[in-house]
Design an enzyme around this catalytic site. Sequence first.
Site, PDB file in Angstrom:
ATOM      1  N   LYS A  14       0.831  -1.210   0.000  1.00  0.00           N
ATOM      2  CA  LYS A  14       0.000   0.000   0.000  1.00  0.00           C
ATOM      3  C   LYS A  14       0.865   1.260   0.000  1.00  0.00           C
ATOM      4  O   LYS A  14       0.568   2.221  -0.697  1.00  0.00           O
ATOM      5  CB  LYS A  14      -0.944   0.028   1.214  1.00  0.00           C
ATOM      6  CG  LYS A  14      -1.888  -1.153   1.293  1.00  0.00           C
ATOM      7  CD  LYS A  14      -2.936  -0.992   2.389  1.00  0.00           C
ATOM      8  CE  LYS A  14      -2.362  -0.974   3.793  1.00  0.00           C
ATOM      9  NZ  LYS A  14      -1.841  -2.274   4.261  1.00  0.00           N
ATOM     10  N   ARG A  89     -10.491  -0.060   9.171  1.00  0.00           N
ATOM     11  CA  ARG A  89     -10.097  -1.454   9.347  1.00  0.00           C
ATOM     12  C   ARG A  89     -11.257  -2.287   9.879  1.00  0.00           C
ATOM     13  O   ARG A  89     -11.140  -3.507   9.955  1.00  0.00           O
ATOM     14  CB  ARG A  89      -8.933  -1.522  10.329  1.00  0.00           C
ATOM     15  CG  ARG A  89      -7.551  -1.430   9.635  1.00  0.00           C
ATOM     16  CD  ARG A  89      -6.572  -1.927  10.615  1.00  0.00           C
ATOM     17  NE  ARG A  89      -5.214  -2.173  10.299  1.00  0.00           N
ATOM     18  CZ  ARG A  89      -4.248  -1.318  10.077  1.00  0.00           C
ATOM     19  NH1 ARG A  89      -4.506  -0.053   9.938  1.00  0.00           N
ATOM     20  NH2 ARG A  89      -2.997  -1.711   9.954  1.00  0.00           N
ATOM     21  N   ARG A 128      11.508  -5.922   6.057  1.00  0.00           N
ATOM     22  CA  ARG A 128      11.251  -4.487   5.928  1.00  0.00           C
ATOM     23  C   ARG A 128      12.012  -3.692   6.989  1.00  0.00           C
ATOM     24  O   ARG A 128      12.135  -4.125   8.121  1.00  0.00           O
ATOM     25  CB  ARG A 128       9.743  -4.272   6.088  1.00  0.00           C
ATOM     26  CG  ARG A 128       9.304  -2.852   5.995  1.00  0.00           C
ATOM     27  CD  ARG A 128       7.848  -2.783   5.606  1.00  0.00           C
ATOM     28  NE  ARG A 128       6.954  -2.825   6.747  1.00  0.00           N
ATOM     29  CZ  ARG A 128       5.640  -2.579   6.654  1.00  0.00           C
ATOM     30  NH1 ARG A 128       5.086  -2.313   5.488  1.00  0.00           N
ATOM     31  NH2 ARG A 128       4.885  -2.633   7.728  1.00  0.00           N
ATOM     32  N   ARG A 162      10.493  -1.932  12.512  1.00  0.00           N
ATOM     33  CA  ARG A 162       9.294  -1.651  13.302  1.00  0.00           C
ATOM     34  C   ARG A 162       9.076  -2.767  14.305  1.00  0.00           C
ATOM     35  O   ARG A 162       9.178  -3.935  13.980  1.00  0.00           O
ATOM     36  CB  ARG A 162       8.075  -1.548  12.381  1.00  0.00           C
ATOM     37  CG  ARG A 162       7.915  -0.190  11.773  1.00  0.00           C
ATOM     38  CD  ARG A 162       6.835  -0.173  10.716  1.00  0.00           C
ATOM     39  NE  ARG A 162       5.544  -0.671  11.191  1.00  0.00           N
ATOM     40  CZ  ARG A 162       4.428  -0.613  10.470  1.00  0.00           C
ATOM     41  NH1 ARG A 162       4.454  -0.090   9.251  1.00  0.00           N
ATOM     42  NH2 ARG A 162       3.307  -1.075  10.946  1.00  0.00           N
ATOM     43  N   ARG A 173      -0.521  -9.922  13.894  1.00  0.00           N
ATOM     44  CA  ARG A 173      -0.975  -8.719  13.199  1.00  0.00           C
ATOM     45  C   ARG A 173      -1.687  -9.082  11.884  1.00  0.00           C
ATOM     46  O   ARG A 173      -2.719  -8.511  11.555  1.00  0.00           O
ATOM     47  CB  ARG A 173       0.264  -7.861  12.939  1.00  0.00           C
ATOM     48  CG  ARG A 173      -0.047  -6.495  12.488  1.00  0.00           C
ATOM     49  CD  ARG A 173       1.176  -5.616  12.705  1.00  0.00           C
ATOM     50  NE  ARG A 173       1.272  -4.649  11.658  1.00  0.00           N
ATOM     51  CZ  ARG A 173       2.311  -4.499  10.861  1.00  0.00           C
ATOM     52  NH1 ARG A 173       3.371  -5.286  10.988  1.00  0.00           N
ATOM     53  NH2 ARG A 173       2.308  -3.577   9.941  1.00  0.00           N
TER      54      ARG A 173
HETATM   55  P1  AMP Z   1      -0.031   0.025   9.899  1.00  0.00           P
HETATM   56  O1  AMP Z   1       1.190   0.850   9.655  1.00  0.00           O
HETATM   57  O2  AMP Z   1      -1.192   0.431   9.030  1.00  0.00           O
HETATM   58  O3  AMP Z   1       0.232  -1.454   9.838  1.00  0.00           O
HETATM   59  O4  AMP Z   1      -0.499   0.358  11.390  1.00  0.00           O
HETATM   60  C1  AMP Z   1       0.313   0.062  12.490  1.00  0.00           C
HETATM   61  C2  AMP Z   1      -0.527  -0.121  13.731  1.00  0.00           C
HETATM   62  O5  AMP Z   1      -1.245   1.099  14.012  1.00  0.00           O
HETATM   63  C3  AMP Z   1      -1.613  -1.194  13.621  1.00  0.00           C
HETATM   64  O6  AMP Z   1      -1.123  -2.490  13.901  1.00  0.00           O
HETATM   65  C4  AMP Z   1      -2.610  -0.715  14.661  1.00  0.00           C
HETATM   66  O7  AMP Z   1      -2.173  -1.013  15.973  1.00  0.00           O
HETATM   67  C5  AMP Z   1      -2.556   0.801  14.514  1.00  0.00           C
HETATM   68  N1  AMP Z   1      -3.555   1.256  13.526  1.00  0.00           N
HETATM   69  C6  AMP Z   1      -3.322   1.801  12.304  1.00  0.00           C
HETATM   70  N2  AMP Z   1      -4.476   2.081  11.661  1.00  0.00           N
HETATM   71  C7  AMP Z   1      -5.468   1.684  12.501  1.00  0.00           C
HETATM   72  C8  AMP Z   1      -6.889   1.669  12.422  1.00  0.00           C
HETATM   73  N3  AMP Z   1      -7.548   2.102  11.325  1.00  0.00           N
HETATM   74  N4  AMP Z   1      -7.594   1.209  13.492  1.00  0.00           N
HETATM   75  C9  AMP Z   1      -6.965   0.761  14.577  1.00  0.00           C
HETATM   76  N5  AMP Z   1      -5.644   0.712  14.720  1.00  0.00           N
HETATM   77  C10 AMP Z   1      -4.883   1.164  13.693  1.00  0.00           C
END
Ligand code: AMP
Length: 216
Positions: A14, A89, A128, A162, A173
Amino acid sequence: MINLFLLGLPGAGKGTVSEQIVDKYHLTHISTGDMFREAMANETKVGLEAKSYIDKGDLVPDEVTARLVEERLGQPDIKEGYILDGFPRTIVQAELLEEITKKLNKPLTNVISLEVKEDTLVNRLSARFMCKKCGATYNKITKMPKVVGTCDRCGSHEFYQREDDKPEVVKNRLQVNEKMNTPLKDYYQKNGILSVVDGEQTPEKVFESVDAVLSK
Ligand code: AMP
């Protein structure tokens, strides 16, 4: 006006395709994950609230996340449209988004689901790494910086993995996210704005497919 939601599991590509879309269409990229990481680095109230969830690979509560998105979408720099990455999400978040975008008169026009097999995702995520200063994303196998040890975007020399890309957390995750994506796809399928793109292709081909959807 293109207002896009990019749906895909972590590691689906993405971030990469968003950069290509931004270059061509000048949309504003809004990633809730990036916003949370920035908030955590700055130790803001939201950042501290989110940290305990994020470090485990769990989702931050819907209300906290929706508030963050509403604030961001309300800002005046979003002129040519936006890409939402990592939000919504859950169905609750999708419904909250509908309310928010109705209020702001910026409704979603497209949803693209980037689809990649789980094995590929685990491999991509464990390889990554990120720039400590600007958050640019790299991959030990597919996307090393042009000059080894130097960030292409900001020139910094410090990188990190990360916390939630570490193998012990990645599986949880992915599972958490997988369970959530299926109902979201159904939701937008019913809305009639969903397109599916094969994310196993090269980044160039992925962008061609996405571009074909957006330029329709
Ligand atoms: P990402 O970089 O999109 O994988 O987001 C990293 C972390 O941020 C996720 O594993 C969640 O803990 C939190 N997070 C990001 N977007 C959301 C969302 N829309 N709703 C809830 N938690 C989120």
